[in-house]
Write a protein that holds these residues in place. Structure first.
Motif, PDB file in Angstrom:
ATOM      1  N   GLU A 139       5.249   6.790 -16.856  1.00  0.00           N
ATOM      2  CA  GLU A 139       7.051   6.673 -16.832  1.00  0.00           C
ATOM      3  C   GLU A 139       7.481   6.928 -18.057  1.00  0.00           C
ATOM      4  N   GLN A 140       6.741   7.474 -19.242  1.00  0.00           N
ATOM      5  CA  GLN A 140       7.458   8.038 -20.538  1.00  0.00           C
ATOM      6  C   GLN A 140       7.912   9.275 -20.113  1.00  0.00           C
ATOM      7  N   HIS A 141       7.311   9.909 -19.207  1.00  0.00           N
ATOM      8  CA  HIS A 141       7.401  11.212 -19.022  1.00  0.00           C
ATOM      9  C   HIS A 141       8.224  11.663 -17.724  1.00  0.00           C
ATOM     10  N   ILE A 142       8.389  10.905 -16.637  1.00  0.00           N
ATOM     11  CA  ILE A 142       9.352  11.133 -15.575  1.00  0.00           C
ATOM     12  C   ILE A 142       9.957   9.905 -15.266  1.00  0.00           C
ATOM     13  N   LYS A 143      10.884  10.079 -14.198  1.00  0.00           N
ATOM     14  CA  LYS A 143      11.656   8.654 -13.980  1.00  0.00           C
ATOM     15  C   LYS A 143      10.852   7.518 -13.363  1.00  0.00           C
ATOM     16  N   ARG A 144      11.020   6.497 -13.937  1.00  0.00           N
ATOM     17  CA  ARG A 144      10.185   5.222 -13.580  1.00  0.00           C
ATOM     18  C   ARG A 144       9.857   5.051 -12.093  1.00  0.00           C
ATOM     19  N   GLU A 145      10.959   5.466 -11.381  1.00  0.00           N
ATOM     20  CA  GLU A 145      10.614   5.093  -9.569  1.00  0.00           C
ATOM     21  C   GLU A 145       9.491   6.337  -9.258  1.00  0.00           C
ATOM     22  N   HIS A 146       9.311   7.270 -10.094  1.00  0.00           N
ATOM     23  CA  HIS A 146       8.555   8.361  -9.690  1.00  0.00           C
ATOM     24  C   HIS A 146       7.050   8.389 -10.534  1.00  0.00           C
ATOM     25  N   ALA A 147       6.864   7.310 -11.235  1.00  0.00           N
ATOM     26  CA  ALA A 147       5.652   7.249 -12.153  1.00  0.00           C
ATOM     27  C   ALA A 147       4.568   6.719 -11.279  1.00  0.00           C
ATOM     28  N   THR A 148       3.424   7.215 -11.488  1.00  0.00           N
ATOM     29  CA  THR A 148       2.287   6.790 -10.857  1.00  0.00           C
ATOM     30  C   THR A 148       1.868   5.118 -11.203  1.00  0.00           C
ATOM     31  N   SER A 149       2.273   4.674 -12.403  1.00  0.00           N
ATOM     32  CA  SER A 149       1.818   3.693 -13.045  1.00  0.00           C
ATOM     33  C   SER A 149       2.581   3.122 -14.093  1.00  0.00           C
ATOM     34  N   ASN A 150       2.719   2.179 -14.768  1.00  0.00           N
ATOM     35  CA  ASN A 150       3.358   1.723 -16.069  1.00  0.00           C
ATOM     36  C   ASN A 150       2.337   1.644 -17.106  1.00  0.00           C
ATOM     37  N   VAL A 151       1.025   2.201 -16.799  1.00  0.00           N
ATOM     38  CA  VAL A 151      -0.012   2.258 -17.757  1.00  0.00           C
ATOM     39  C   VAL A 151       0.271   3.343 -18.782  1.00  0.00           C
TER      40      VAL A 151
END
Length: 451
Positions: free
Chosen positions: A314-326
């Motif tokens: 989520e640091q690199h792409i929009k949060r809803e498209h992130a694979t995880s919040n790890v």
């Protein structure tokens, strides 16, 4: 200064107040109501010198009770080569700066790349990430990845024999969402797959199982992957990496996701942590795997180099498209596992696995001859087995008497599961580190207590 660890002098404080245009620190809180402020000073004792603090901490540490551990249930006492601490303690690896962003050194990146390569080789999977926080976290990420891979799925089927802490973390992860955790039935300490097809439907994203399971038993997953895949779901297996020196790998069982903890490879008990989770997947799930992945490439001059790749956090792409919040990984713990595996090699890993198996079965056989205790069920196990007592009073006496002789007899499973059927189950773990003399000490003490 007499107390160099106290950061600010009165002059320092005055300069800070002058810089922000205030006369006292009380002015910082003038907008707060009186009922929110502490009326009296904090009741702490007089400060101590550094030497006094060290002596106080040392005296507290001396209260720790040391003994021969036959403890397990997720955390095991294995032999760790001296190379592990020697290399992992090098200043080039131990730094105050978390190995976090892309500006990590090539050394750290290469160490993570080697970790990923070893995890893939042991599990038989195609792609591994740079590690996760621990085994329970890895199981949750397997569940999350499964739901992401199968659109509109909301249910995760879970074996009831996974580690109780992993099960708790799964329920916490699903809490307050539309995700559902459904437990399969249990039979004789193993997951009962006889009615699996009745549980599989379009809502199911994956089936998550564990071997060795919470009782130490090795489970049989023959044809399970075919049933799961027929419904479009994924199959995830959690394993102790060291056990894969003896049992089938997740890839051989047809798993899509392999997860677990590397504690048994280079990580000491250390009061229960830190640990290091691993996660590996098939090539089809490469862009769904959470966390960080280190890849190898070449620079403009053709020299081999390492870089973070496939960064879907989520640091690199929009949060809803992130694979995880790890957002990070256990780099130092993963390094220790890497050094450990490098020191052992395949033959050393297989030898540690074999010795753990033989010694555990030796102890289990002789304990089963004692009155008042039995081995729970007749299932294959690796290095850990469940010992069942006829009543709780005998069990408490057994544990206490062995502790008086410097032996930690095992883990009370009921204390972890809070399940009535586990109240008289003692999990006994035997690793390659336990010598013949230690096994005989355990048996001699057990005979004195139970006879």
């Amino acid at each position: 200064m007499i107390y160099p660890y106290i950061p600010h002098t009165d002059e320092d404080r005055k300069q800070m107040l002058d810089a922000i245009g205030m006369d006292s620190f009380d002015d910082l809180y003038k907008d707060l109501s009186e009922d929110l402020l502490l009326g009296e000073s904090v009741p702490i004792s007089q400060g101590r010198t550094e030497d006094e603090v060290i002596r106080m901490i040392t005296s507290i540490a001396q209260r720790n009770v040391k003994g021969i551990p036959f403890l397990g249930c997720g955390c095991y006492d294995h032999i760790i080569p001296s190379t592990v601490e020697a290399i992992a303690s090098l200043p080039s690896f131990v730094t105050a700066y978390t190995p976090y962003q892309a500006e990590m050194s090539q050394g750290i990146l290469q160490a993570i790349y080697e970790f990923q390569s070893m995890v893939c080789e042991i599990t038989g999977m195609d792609v591994s990430n740079a590690s996760l926080y621990d085994g329970a976290n890895a199981i949750v990420e397997a569940a999350s990845t499964s739901l992401s891979a199968k659109r509109r799925s909301t249910t995760i089927l879970v074996s009831p024999t996974i580690h109780p802490f992993s099960l708790q973390v799964l329920h916490t992860w699903a809490m307050g969402t539309n995700r559902t955790i459904t437990l399969l039935p249990e039979k004789n300490g193993l997951c009962d797959f006889s009615s699996l097809e009745d549980y599989l439907n379009d809502d199911v994203g994956s089936l998550i199982v564990q071997t060795p399971n919470r009782y130490g038993f090795l489970e049989d997953y023959t044809a399970i992957a075919d049933l799961v895949h027929a419904k479009g779901a994924l199959f995830a297996i959690s394993s102790d990496l060291l056990s894969l020196g003896m049992q089938k790998s997740p890839a051989e069982w047809g798993a899509d996701i392999a997860v677990g903890d590397t504690q048994s490879l280079g990580l000491p008990l250390a009061f229960g942590g830190p640990a290091c989770g691993y996660m590996a997947v098939t090539k089809e799930l490469m862009r769904k795997i959470p966390g960080r992945i280190v890849g190898a490439s070449v620079d403009g001059q053709g020299r081999r180099g390492y870089t973070l790749t496939l960064q879907a956090r989520e640091q690199h792409i929009k949060r809803e498209h992130a694979t995880s919040n790890v957002c990070s990984n256990q780099a130092l713990s993963a390094l220790m596992t890497t050094v450990h595996l490098s020191s052992l090699g395949w033959s050393g890993m297989e030898e540690a696995t074999k010795q753990s198996y033989i010694k555990a079965h030796y102890l289990a056989y002789h304990l089963a001859q004692l009155p008042g205790v039995t081995l729970l069920w007749d299932s294959p196990f690796w290095c850990e087995f469940p010992l069942v007592f006829s009543d709780q009073k005998k069990m408490r006496k057994f544990i206490q008497e062995l502790r008086n002789e410097g032996i930690f007899a095992g883990v009370r499973l009921g204390a972890l599961t809070r399940d009535s059927k586990d109240e008289m189950v003692l999990l006994v773990a035997v690793t390659e580190k336990r010598s013949r003399e230690e096994l005989e000490l355990y048996l001699a003490a057990a005979r004195r207590v139970m006879n």
